[in-house]
Scaffold this active site. Structure first.
Site, PDB file in Angstrom:
ATOM      1  CG  ASP A   1      31.848 -19.964  68.992  1.00  0.00           C
ATOM      2  OD1 ASP A   1      32.068 -19.129  68.091  1.00  0.00           O
ATOM      3  OD2 ASP A   1      31.598 -21.165  68.760  1.00  0.00           O
TER       4      ASP A   1
ATOM      5  CE1 TYR B   1      27.880 -24.852  65.564  1.00  0.00           C
ATOM      6  CE2 TYR B   1      28.225 -23.493  67.497  1.00  0.00           C
ATOM      7  CZ  TYR B   1      28.737 -24.155  66.407  1.00  0.00           C
ATOM      8  OH  TYR B   1      30.091 -24.131  66.168  1.00  0.00           O
TER       9      TYR B   1
ATOM     10  CE  LYS C   1      31.594 -20.697  64.864  1.00  0.00           C
ATOM     11  NZ  LYS C   1      30.685 -20.940  66.020  1.00  0.00           N
TER      12      LYS C   1
END
Length: 307
Positions: free
Chosen positions: A59, A64, A89
């Site tokens: 994930d 990030y 995401k």
């Protein structure tokens, strides 16, 4: 909402193989490696270590800033791409229909893949929910075109999850939320159960309780330590087993090889009903991460670099 949209409900009967079936029939490995706040220069090694330990789910997120290194770790691991479940995401700066479509392209290129297994909206962006809805409609288009295998959301509270369900066509496969023994979001979990949405836990072993001035750490909780002693397991392993037995996915984060392996070694014991209830009773109702309402374009907006 029609029954056809809910034809598949999350199925956790196959936990011995670490697989949960999402509401659209796609299989998701229940335990994944999280890479939030993992520096890019160590992300590639952490991903390789996780895949070596048996993980088949990673994930990450555009925000990030380590998607490229996740992709590199996957390629260097030697594990075939088709055996690995990649989840990422979109950040709020890429909300809106066309922006979200481009956000997918940026993530896919950084990851080095043509298809992403699970694509989420990272935050509800409650102050501009019109952009959120348009971004989710872009996810629906990507799903229809086969560019992603499943779509979902993250950090959605009941009010905004219900709005999303009312104004879009595809029920999210996943809502990834802060969830650990000290913060269990039971109202959100109940809504998930009603609609066949998988609850996926970030900070699943209470890592967020170990920093930021928290009064107590889940890793030092007497109840969790005692349950761990009874099974010859750590408090972290007990928390992960609690998630699994209650039908959730969990994405623990670590960069240390021994801890990465430990977090995956949770399929050889079972908590009793009494132990599960004791962990349930630890809920404080206190959120450790930011309130979703506080995540606005003004406070958290940032450009996501091109691939």
């Amino acid at each position: 909402m029609t029954l056809t949209r809910l034809r598949f409900l999350p199925n956790v009967e196959d936990m011995t193989n670490n697989i949960i079936t999402l509401n659209n029939g796609v299989g998701l490995p229940a335990i994944g490696l999280g890479v939030f706040q993992t520096p890019p220069d160590v992300t590639t090694t952490a991903v390789q270590e996780a895949l070596r330990a048996g993980y088949r789910h990673v994930d990450t997120a555009a925000a990030y800033m380590n998607e490229r290194e996740v992709g590199e770790g996957i390629r260097l691991s030697g594990v075939p791409r088709e055996e690995i479940f990649i989840e990422t995401k979109l950040w709020i700066s890429d909300y809106g229909y066309e922006a979200a479509l481009h956000g997918f392209e940026k993530s896919a290129k950084k990851l080095g893949v043509e298809q992403i297994d699970l694509l989420l909206l990272h935050q509800p962006l409650t102050t501009r929910f019109d952009l959120t809805l348009d971004a989710y409609r872009a996810l629906e288009k990507l799903l229809a075109d086969g560019k992603v295998r499943a779509i979902g959301v993250s950090n959605f509270v009941p009010e905004y999850l219900e709005r999303l369900l009312a104004e879009t066509s595809v029920v999210p496969a996943v809502n990834q939320i802060e969830l650990h023994p000290y913060y269990q979001q039971k109202e959100v979990q109940s809504l998930h159960a009603q609609h066949g949405i998988l609850t996926q836990a970030w900070s699943p072993i209470g890592g967020i309780t170990s920093y930021g001035g928290a009064e107590k750490s889940a890793f030092e909780d007497p109840t969790l330590l005692e349950i761990g002693r009874e099974h010859g397991k750590s408090a972290a392993q007990v928390m992960l087993r609690w998630h699994l037995q209650q039908g959730r996915s969990a994405i623990p984060k670590s960069t240390r090889a021994e801890r990465i392996a430990e977090n995956f070694d949770v399929f050889d014991f079972e908590l009793t009903n009494g132990q599960l209830a004791a962990i349930d009773a630890l809920d404080t109702g206190v959120r450790g991460g930011p309130d979703p309402d506080s995540v606005t374009l003004e406070t958290f907006g940032m450009p996501i670099p091109e691939a």
